[in-house]
Enzyme design. Sequence first.
Site, PDB file in Angstrom:
ATOM      1  N   ASP A 407       0.807  -1.216   0.000  1.00 56.90           N
ATOM      2  CA  ASP A 407       0.000   0.000   0.000  1.00 56.90           C
ATOM      3  C   ASP A 407       0.846   1.274   0.000  1.00 56.90           C
ATOM      4  O   ASP A 407       0.667   2.161  -0.843  1.00 56.90           O
ATOM      5  CB  ASP A 407      -0.927  -0.030   1.218  1.00 56.90           C
ATOM      6  CG  ASP A 407      -1.995   1.041   1.171  1.00 56.90           C
ATOM      7  OD1 ASP A 407      -1.650   2.234   1.223  1.00 56.90           O
ATOM      8  OD2 ASP A 407      -3.186   0.684   1.101  1.00 56.90           O
ATOM      9  N   THR A 435      -5.006   2.173  -0.651  1.00 56.92           N
ATOM     10  CA  THR A 435      -4.987   1.433  -1.909  1.00 56.92           C
ATOM     11  C   THR A 435      -5.311  -0.042  -1.710  1.00 56.92           C
ATOM     12  O   THR A 435      -5.838  -0.687  -2.620  1.00 56.92           O
ATOM     13  CB  THR A 435      -3.637   1.582  -2.630  1.00 56.92           C
ATOM     14  OG1 THR A 435      -2.603   0.935  -1.896  1.00 56.92           O
ATOM     15  CG2 THR A 435      -3.276   3.048  -2.810  1.00 56.92           C
ATOM     16  N   ASP A 436      -5.020  -0.602  -0.542  1.00 54.15           N
ATOM     17  CA  ASP A 436      -5.417  -1.989  -0.279  1.00 54.15           C
ATOM     18  C   ASP A 436      -6.926  -2.140  -0.391  1.00 54.15           C
ATOM     19  O   ASP A 436      -7.435  -3.061  -1.047  1.00 54.15           O
ATOM     20  CB  ASP A 436      -4.970  -2.415   1.122  1.00 54.15           C
ATOM     21  CG  ASP A 436      -3.591  -3.044   1.138  1.00 54.15           C
ATOM     22  OD1 ASP A 436      -3.161  -3.559   0.090  1.00 54.15           O
ATOM     23  OD2 ASP A 436      -2.945  -3.026   2.201  1.00 54.15           O
ATOM     24  N   VAL A 437      -7.651  -1.255   0.272  1.00 54.20           N
ATOM     25  CA  VAL A 437      -9.114  -1.319   0.244  1.00 54.20           C
ATOM     26  C   VAL A 437      -9.640  -1.042  -1.154  1.00 54.20           C
ATOM     27  O   VAL A 437     -10.442  -1.812  -1.716  1.00 54.20           O
ATOM     28  CB  VAL A 437      -9.713  -0.332   1.259  1.00 54.20           C
ATOM     29  CG1 VAL A 437     -11.217  -0.176   1.057  1.00 54.20           C
ATOM     30  CG2 VAL A 437      -9.417  -0.785   2.686  1.00 54.20           C
TER      31      VAL A 437
END
Length: 581
Positions: A407, A435-437
């Site tokens: 991320d 950015t992970d989500v």
Amino acid sequence: MTLCVPRAGAPATAPVAVGVAAHLLDLVGDPATASVGWEIDWQGPLTVPLADERAVQAACGIMHVHGRAAGRPVPLAVDYASTVAGVLAAQGVCAALLARAAGADVTRVRTSVGQAALLALAQYLAAATADGDDPGDGLPSRAGAGGGPPSTGCLFVSADGVRFELEALDAERWLDFWQLLGADRAATGRGWRSFQQRFATATCSLPPALSATVRRATFTAVRSAADRSGAAVLPVRDNPVPPTVTSPWTLTPFSGPGGTTIGRPRTSTDGAPLRGLRVVESARRVQGPMAGHVLRLLGADVVRVEPPGGDPMRGIPPMAGTTSARFSALNAGKAVTEIDFTTDAGRQAVRELVSEADVFLHNWAPGKAARLGLDADDLRPARPGLVYAWASGWGDALGPEPPVGTDYLVQAHSGLAAAVRPVDEPPAPSLMTLTDVLGGLVCAHGVLAALLARLRTGRGGRVDSSLYSAATLVPRGPGRPVATDRPLRTRDGYIALGSQARERPGLLARALGLGASAGADTIASRARTRPTTDWLPGLAAAGVAATPVCTSLADLARDPRFAPALVVGDHAAPRAPWEFS
């Protein structure tokens, strides 16, 4: 609430969200998407008054989590919650069309920016409401009145002034990296736990000796130490514009027909439009599990493949019953099978699972699928109509041998780290896993688009998405944002003020019982003399929008105004953020 139909030009309550949704639906390329009405408002079923992105970030906990590294709530300088809501709306439209194909009468889908914010915080919300202690929730302010720019967490600056982000996925690489730079070994050891847990806590308090060490080294020396130790470093770009343009996801259809179903009944209902579809997921951490989680919330049957003994993330505190709360937030409700990929029998077991599935989803490192013989071409014979989805870190943005795709490195290189903070702060990644989500949500949308394409063509296909491609989806201008309005500190909390406070400061001053010419310091001092609730009526009467800022996710979960969007068991979890009708 406004009915938003793409391409019709209808006014939007949440314009950024509508723009993101319309962009993604254009990417789907199916004219039938125009036949589904979609609605995006600010608060959805919540009974909290929300009128814009800033109010959502304040009330729903984004300011709280993003600001943990600073010790006080801090707004993201991008419309992150609105972006998430746009992806959810596009997902809902695709899911509605899949439900129609199964016989359901679905014509509209509704979501909200407030629900999007809660879904983005699902792991933090679970940790804050589990039985175990979550030290990150409800942190007292370390910054007092919060007059200056906030701290930026784990960012480093080299001797030649290069601001950079570091990633080391295990303790050995961490120790080797710092040893090569001559850091104090005791300080290195003390820093590992905070560094390792920053993805979970959104905080990172490192010994000052480590920052001092890199300030004595050029970035060339830092990069050399990273290369030799197996760590990764990337400069944090000052330009918020992504260095390369990429699609949020790409779909490559398979060459031969494969059929649209595998024979299970598709008795979809309005509330579970993917009922009867099966997803096999082999993924860890956040991005891949989030994609599977969304597909499960839409009604799909999701089967997780975990290594023998189970995913190690299951045991990481705080616990909710017998399972990690953070793990449960994205993986509850999924079936689990344990398979050893390193054996022929294990790989055959995966093929057998896939032969009865509609989707195979993973977020493995580049090259792993090919080495295991489980790439798209390997699995197609088992299920010709398969949708094969790879959620990677970088896609092809940094070539065939990119650095590890996590991320904060992606935020640093994509320009998002420059965009989330205003120009009066140095660019730095948010320690909230943005950015992970978003990467998981974008992957799930690509899967839905591929399932729709399979209905039209009878062909499966490969969906490629990445953290980097998700980062580029967040709208931003060509330059860094101007200074954001930081929440106003009161005696017992914070208030996020609307644009009127900046545009007409005399209104704010008078609402606080001061003269219209009162300066910022006087206003700040006055606000701290009384609790938040005392100030709200006067601010409303003066026409100054004011939103109390969430400073504890545990408190948010107990607030009845949020109850329609949450389910509370061993921990609090967001309900499915769509309403189909």
